[in-house]
Design an enzyme around this catalytic site. Sequence first.
Site, PDB file in Angstrom:
ATOM      1  CB  CYS A   2      -0.947   0.085   1.193  1.00  0.00           C
ATOM      2  SG  CYS A   2      -2.176  -1.215   1.220  1.00  0.00           S
ATOM      3  NE  ARG A  27       4.742   1.660   0.724  1.00  0.00           N
ATOM      4  CZ  ARG A  27       5.415   1.828   1.860  1.00  0.00           C
ATOM      5  NH1 ARG A  27       6.592   2.404   1.823  1.00  0.00           N
ATOM      6  NH2 ARG A  27       4.932   1.423   3.006  1.00  0.00           N
ATOM      7  CG  ASN A 102      -0.153   0.533   4.603  1.00  0.00           C
ATOM      8  OD1 ASN A 102      -0.398  -0.643   4.339  1.00  0.00           O
ATOM      9  ND2 ASN A 102       1.062   0.956   4.902  1.00  0.00           N
ATOM     10  CG  HIS A 509      23.271 -35.112   7.194  1.00  0.00           C
ATOM     11  ND1 HIS A 509      23.624 -36.204   7.946  1.00  0.00           N
ATOM     12  CD2 HIS A 509      24.342 -34.272   7.200  1.00  0.00           C
ATOM     13  CE1 HIS A 509      24.848 -36.032   8.422  1.00  0.00           C
ATOM     14  NE2 HIS A 509      25.307 -34.867   7.977  1.00  0.00           N
ATOM     15  CE  LYS A 612      12.866  -2.641  -1.474  1.00  0.00           C
ATOM     16  NZ  LYS A 612      13.879  -3.698  -1.622  1.00  0.00           N
TER      17      LYS A 612
HETATM   18  C1  F6R Z   1      14.049 -10.429  -0.764  1.00  0.00           C
HETATM   19  C2  F6R Z   1      13.571  -9.334   0.053  1.00  0.00           C
HETATM   20  C3  F6R Z   1      12.837  -9.653   1.306  1.00  0.00           C
HETATM   21  C4  F6R Z   1      13.166  -8.620   2.404  1.00  0.00           C
HETATM   22  C5  F6R Z   1      12.281  -8.858   3.623  1.00  0.00           C
HETATM   23  C6  F6R Z   1      12.595  -7.905   4.751  1.00  0.00           C
HETATM   24  O1  F6R Z   1      14.729  -9.976  -1.880  1.00  0.00           O
HETATM   25  O2  F6R Z   1      13.741  -8.200  -0.284  1.00  0.00           O
HETATM   26  O3  F6R Z   1      13.080 -10.942   1.731  1.00  0.00           O
HETATM   27  O4  F6R Z   1      14.515  -8.729   2.736  1.00  0.00           O
HETATM   28  O5  F6R Z   1      10.935  -8.707   3.264  1.00  0.00           O
HETATM   29  O6  F6R Z   1      12.400  -6.583   4.356  1.00  0.00           O
HETATM   30  P1  F6R Z   1      13.035  -5.390   5.174  1.00  0.00           P
HETATM   31  O7  F6R Z   1      14.505  -5.468   5.028  1.00  0.00           O
HETATM   32  O8  F6R Z   1      12.464  -4.150   4.559  1.00  0.00           O
HETATM   33  O9  F6R Z   1      12.604  -5.580   6.595  1.00  0.00           O
END
Ligand code: F6R
Length: 617
Positions: A2, A27, A102, A509, A612
């Site tokens: 969002c 995002r 959001n 394993h 994101k």
């Molecule tokens: C993978 C990726 C995600 C973030 C995760 C944590 O490429 O970007 O695994 O690393 O969602 O996000 P942040 O760092 O913003 O807490």
Amino acid sequence: MCGIVGYVGGRDAIEVLMGGLRRLEYRGYDSAGVAVIADDGRLATHKRAGKLGVLEADLVAEPLPEGGTGIGHTRWATHGGPTDVNAHPHLGDDGRLALIHNGIIENYAVLRDELLAEGHTFASETDTEVAAKLVGREYAATGDLVSAFRAVVGRLHGAFTLLAVHADEPGLVVGARRNSPLVVGLGDGEQFLGSDVAAFVQYTRRALAIGQDQIVAIRAGGIELTDFAGRPVEGEPYEVAWDASAADKGGWSSFMAKEISEEPEAIEQTLLERVVDGVVVLDEIAEGFPADVLSAVTRIVVLGAGTAAYSGLLGKYAIEKWAKVPVEVELAHEFRYRDPVLDASTLVVSISQSGETMDTLMAVKYASERGARTLSICNTQGATIARESDAVLYTRAGPEVAVASTKAFTAQVVALYLLGLHLARVRGALTDDEIRGLTDELRALPAKLRTVLQTGPEIRELARSMSDTRSVLFLGRHVGYPVALEGALKLKELAYIHAEGFAAGELKHGPIALIEPGQRVFVVVPSPRDSTSLHPKVVSNIQEIRARGAHVLAIAEAGDVAVLPHADEVLRIPLAAPMFEPLLAVAPLQIFAMELAAAKGLDVDQPRNLAKSVTVE
Ligand code: F6R
């Protein structure tokens, strides 16, 4: 997840809102909408499922009336599918109020029942419409948008950023936040709101982060900030450290390509003024963590999710080796549900690019409540996790727009190394000379990484030749293990290919059963130069899988000839101290995943289903 934009001022609000939403696209979202208070006093809204282009085309075909007050939203569906009706804004007070949201309102069902009993009807399946109706109901009673917000926000459970406008109050946007981000952009005769500064940085670099449980009212002439009870609150304005061009593609084919190219600079920036004459100086954490506190730490718990957690794993190897403190790394979303043992001598280090990841935020709050001391490693100035922590060590990777994290990962690892060396000095675990040797190595990394990035075309060819591949495995040992995990994560999220990362020693394993003729396996090979190196063991692992038909792609140090007879392909990285090899070895895997996704015609910057900034649990 969002994107939220708000604007009050002399410009055409729709233009500002659509530009802001474009910059927040990264995002992740699946529908979008805007609302504007037109100059003639009407509230006009439009919203559509799909990408921003769909909304944009509608607005070109049938423009909304012009006005200088508005709100805009990109929605990542939670309650109800990504449809036109479920898109935000939602309306209240007989269509005179528009609201965007959001987060997740956890008690929305109870509130909805209350409104239904009063005769209200709902057009959508969203939790947001409940908030719109509640604020609308209060507005009808008070005739004041800020009071209406105050009456409602305290009743909402969960996480939310809310923005609203009302036709009867042109020139005003009201926002509130709990456990979800909201930042003000302070302009001259105009004010902005955004989920993050990217929403408005093209207009102003003066920003102010809204604190937990606060309400903000923006008008062209200024802002008013209060807590949920209406008590005035003093905000802390800051200057955004990057300008709008930093969040542009700048001629690259994708944000991800640009961000990988920026990794050497991300390292340089993260080291800047933190290594002085070979000594690590972390002034910014000195107040929250003076030397006596760091000396008394008995245990470190590192928290993060996804890529951030993998950077934490690399930090564990370094901090334990250098500072001799036990380190555990835990996925933030598992942490608080298992009753972890914490006390004042536990240092909890959270890692987050966005600083808004709900899982990590909740874990940090939990740790604080249990008496642990919290330090965040964060890439976003003023982010919630940074604000909730006792101290913050900012990575300085600049804005990361592509959903898949690359340069932020590199910067996180560097920040953890700095923390490890700082702890080692404070606790007397390494001599000054040893620390100087390691910081010299760190400072040499950007140049080495630049040479790795030059091998991009070779990696692209390799990726193109593998575009039909359905499964790829990644192996590593010691610090090569987190690299293998990260390589696999990048490939699955970008190219939608089944990929697994394993500790090479774990193969026998179980996972070795996956090896069949033609199975592609990347192997991160440690340097053979160090007498304690696991090089011979990794070569043995390669032989074991090769004997069963695996096609081995080795990432190995320049000059490592011992690996040649055993690998089908070798990608070379420059010589570095063992602890620092991961920062060189991960880049070819990032490029490989990106190029393979591109070869398959996929959207490298916005992989399907992903956001994101993951602001829901
Ligand atoms: C993978 C990726 C995600 C973030 C995760 C944590 O490429 O970007 O695994 O690393 O969602 O996000 P942040 O760092 O913003 O807490």
